[in-house]
Design a protein around this motif. Structure first.
Motif, PDB file in Angstrom:
ATOM      1  N   TYR A 258       1.166  59.368  11.632  1.00 38.68           N
ATOM      2  CA  TYR A 258       1.272  60.757  11.173  1.00 38.68           C
ATOM      3  C   TYR A 258       2.492  61.494  11.735  1.00 38.68           C
ATOM      4  O   TYR A 258       2.810  62.592  11.274  1.00 38.68           O
ATOM      5  CB  TYR A 258       0.003  61.534  11.541  1.00 38.68           C
ATOM      6  N   GLY A 259       3.142  60.909  12.738  1.00 39.03           N
ATOM      7  CA  GLY A 259       4.305  61.556  13.333  1.00 39.03           C
ATOM      8  C   GLY A 259       3.977  62.305  14.609  1.00 39.03           C
ATOM      9  O   GLY A 259       2.812  62.641  14.882  1.00 39.03           O
ATOM     10  N   HIS A 260       5.016  62.573  15.382  1.00 37.45           N
ATOM     11  CA  HIS A 260       4.821  63.194  16.694  1.00 37.45           C
ATOM     12  C   HIS A 260       4.378  64.654  16.601  1.00 37.45           C
ATOM     13  O   HIS A 260       3.708  65.157  17.508  1.00 37.45           O
ATOM     14  CB  HIS A 260       6.104  63.086  17.514  1.00 37.45           C
ATOM     15  N   LEU A 261       4.734  65.343  15.531  1.00 40.60           N
ATOM     16  CA  LEU A 261       4.286  66.729  15.386  1.00 40.60           C
ATOM     17  C   LEU A 261       2.764  66.796  15.246  1.00 40.60           C
ATOM     18  O   LEU A 261       2.111  67.659  15.835  1.00 40.60           O
ATOM     19  CB  LEU A 261       4.963  67.395  14.187  1.00 40.60           C
ATOM     20  N   THR A 262       2.224  65.875  14.466  1.00 38.82           N
ATOM     21  CA  THR A 262       0.768  65.807  14.343  1.00 38.82           C
ATOM     22  C   THR A 262       0.155  65.393  15.670  1.00 38.82           C
ATOM     23  O   THR A 262      -0.894  65.910  16.076  1.00 38.82           O
ATOM     24  CB  THR A 262       0.354  64.820  13.237  1.00 38.82           C
TER      25      THR A 262
ATOM     26  N   SER B 286     -16.326  66.348  16.556  1.00 39.78           N
ATOM     27  CA  SER B 286     -16.363  67.291  15.428  1.00 39.78           C
ATOM     28  C   SER B 286     -14.969  67.778  15.025  1.00 39.78           C
ATOM     29  O   SER B 286     -14.827  68.426  13.980  1.00 39.78           O
ATOM     30  CB  SER B 286     -17.232  68.501  15.788  1.00 39.78           C
ATOM     31  N   LEU B 287     -13.959  67.486  15.825  1.00 37.48           N
ATOM     32  CA  LEU B 287     -12.602  67.933  15.506  1.00 37.48           C
ATOM     33  C   LEU B 287     -11.975  67.081  14.406  1.00 37.48           C
ATOM     34  O   LEU B 287     -12.202  65.877  14.345  1.00 37.48           O
ATOM     35  CB  LEU B 287     -11.708  67.881  16.756  1.00 37.48           C
ATOM     36  N   ARG B 288     -11.162  67.718  13.572  1.00 39.48           N
ATOM     37  CA  ARG B 288     -10.433  67.009  12.535  1.00 39.48           C
ATOM     38  C   ARG B 288      -8.959  67.412  12.583  1.00 39.48           C
ATOM     39  O   ARG B 288      -8.631  68.573  12.828  1.00 39.48           O
ATOM     40  CB  ARG B 288     -11.004  67.336  11.150  1.00 39.48           C
ATOM     41  N   PHE B 289      -8.097  66.442  12.351  1.00 39.63           N
ATOM     42  CA  PHE B 289      -6.657  66.672  12.422  1.00 39.63           C
ATOM     43  C   PHE B 289      -5.981  66.084  11.192  1.00 39.63           C
ATOM     44  O   PHE B 289      -6.589  65.376  10.407  1.00 39.63           O
ATOM     45  CB  PHE B 289      -6.078  66.013  13.681  1.00 39.63           C
TER      46      PHE B 289
ATOM     47  N   LYS C 139      -6.424  67.013   2.943  1.00 43.59           N
ATOM     48  CA  LYS C 139      -7.154  66.169   1.993  1.00 43.59           C
ATOM     49  C   LYS C 139      -7.619  64.858   2.610  1.00 43.59           C
ATOM     50  O   LYS C 139      -8.512  64.202   2.065  1.00 43.59           O
ATOM     51  CB  LYS C 139      -6.270  65.881   0.783  1.00 43.59           C
ATOM     52  N   ASN C 140      -7.020  64.472   3.705  1.00 43.19           N
ATOM     53  CA  ASN C 140      -7.392  63.202   4.332  1.00 43.19           C
ATOM     54  C   ASN C 140      -7.327  63.333   5.861  1.00 43.19           C
ATOM     55  O   ASN C 140      -6.531  62.675   6.524  1.00 43.19           O
ATOM     56  CB  ASN C 140      -6.457  62.086   3.861  1.00 43.19           C
ATOM     57  N   PRO C 141      -8.187  64.186   6.436  1.00 43.36           N
ATOM     58  CA  PRO C 141      -8.141  64.413   7.883  1.00 43.36           C
ATOM     59  C   PRO C 141      -8.681  63.211   8.661  1.00 43.36           C
ATOM     60  O   PRO C 141      -9.386  62.358   8.109  1.00 43.36           O
ATOM     61  CB  PRO C 141      -9.038  65.631   8.063  1.00 43.36           C
ATOM     62  N   PHE C 142      -8.376  63.161   9.916  1.00 43.20           N
ATOM     63  CA  PHE C 142      -8.871  62.080  10.769  1.00 43.20           C
ATOM     64  C   PHE C 142      -9.458  62.675  12.049  1.00 43.20           C
ATOM     65  O   PHE C 142      -9.162  63.820  12.422  1.00 43.20           O
ATOM     66  CB  PHE C 142      -7.750  61.095  11.114  1.00 43.20           C
ATOM     67  N   SER C 143     -10.294  61.897  12.693  1.00 40.67           N
ATOM     68  CA  SER C 143     -10.885  62.313  13.973  1.00 40.67           C
ATOM     69  C   SER C 143     -10.350  61.404  15.071  1.00 40.67           C
ATOM     70  O   SER C 143      -9.669  60.412  14.791  1.00 40.67           O
ATOM     71  CB  SER C 143     -12.415  62.235  13.909  1.00 40.67           C
TER      72      SER C 143
END
Length: 234
Positions: free
Chosen positions: A92-96, A151-154, A158-162
């Protein structure tokens, strides 16, 4: 010395004595105080997460060990490492990746007490000093963090990950007679075991606790739990 408190004391004194000072001197002292406060923040806090940095954490760990020995009290330490964090940066890259670190830091702040000391220990590793906290209290805190993290999502809407984390948890007891560095190494070994056993685990030092014929170094909660097992003076 508590530098932040000392700066605030000087600012307070400056405000009280304002009428008797030359305006230019007052302004210069105020600027100096602000500069000292900024330098203190830079030396103590991690700029990305807003948590304390490793330098501050290691100093506080030594202070807590000294206090535990002096007062015959206990404190606990949680080391938490985000699992497979490199994959987040790669995919996802360093910003994410930075957003993940900030999100986890915010979660930690929301789920600890004001007296606790949260720090970014390194890359994706966090440390939390829990003053006056027994093994049971520390494990409860670690479990709460683990549940909240789930419970966190990042990432993309449309396609978040935990993300998950592995944790090592231990309680410092004055009878152990080990240094802050040795205690940190012990908790780091527990963290390593958590990662080696499949990640997303919490490993504690409970199995290493040896009950003895005295209650030195036990917290109030542990003393209460042992009433009727051993006789002792409150």
């Amino acid at each position: 010395m508590d530098i932040r408190k000392r700066i605030q004391d000087i600012k307070g004194l400056l405000a009280k004595k304002a009428n008797g000072l030359d305006p230019e001197i007052k302004e210069k002292i105020q600027e100096l105080c602000n500069l000292c406060e900024e330098l203190h923040n830079q030396a103590s806090f991690d700029f990305l997460t807003g948590l304390y940095n490793r330098r501050f954490f290691e100093k506080e760990l030594e202070i807590n060990v000294e206090r535990a020995i002096r007062e015959r009290s206990v404190f606990s330490l949680i080391l938490m490492d985000l699992d497979h964090f490199k994959r987040v940066n790669d995919k996802y890259g360093h910003l994410t990746g930075d957003e993940v670190l900030k999100g986890v830091a915010a979660l930690i702040k929301r789920n600890i007490r004001k007296i606790d000391i949260p720090a970014r220990y390194g890359g994706e590793e966090f440390a939390i000093i829990l003053p006056g906290t027994s093994s049971e209290g520390a494990l409860s805190a670690a479990n709460r963090l683990k549940q909240e993290l789930a419970s966190l999502r990042f990432g993309p809407e449309k396609n978040p990950f935990s993300i998950t984390a592995s944790m090592g948890v231990a309680t410092y007891r004055p009878r152990s007679n080990i240094s802050a560095h040795e205690f940190l190494q012990e908790v780091d070994r527990l963290l390593y075991r958590a990662k080696e056993s499949g990640r997303n685990k919490i490993v504690t030092d409970d199995e290493k606790v040896l009950w003895q014929n005295e209650l030195e170094g036990l917290s109030f909660e542990e003393r209460e739990a042992l009433k009727g097992v051993w006789s002792y003076d409150d």
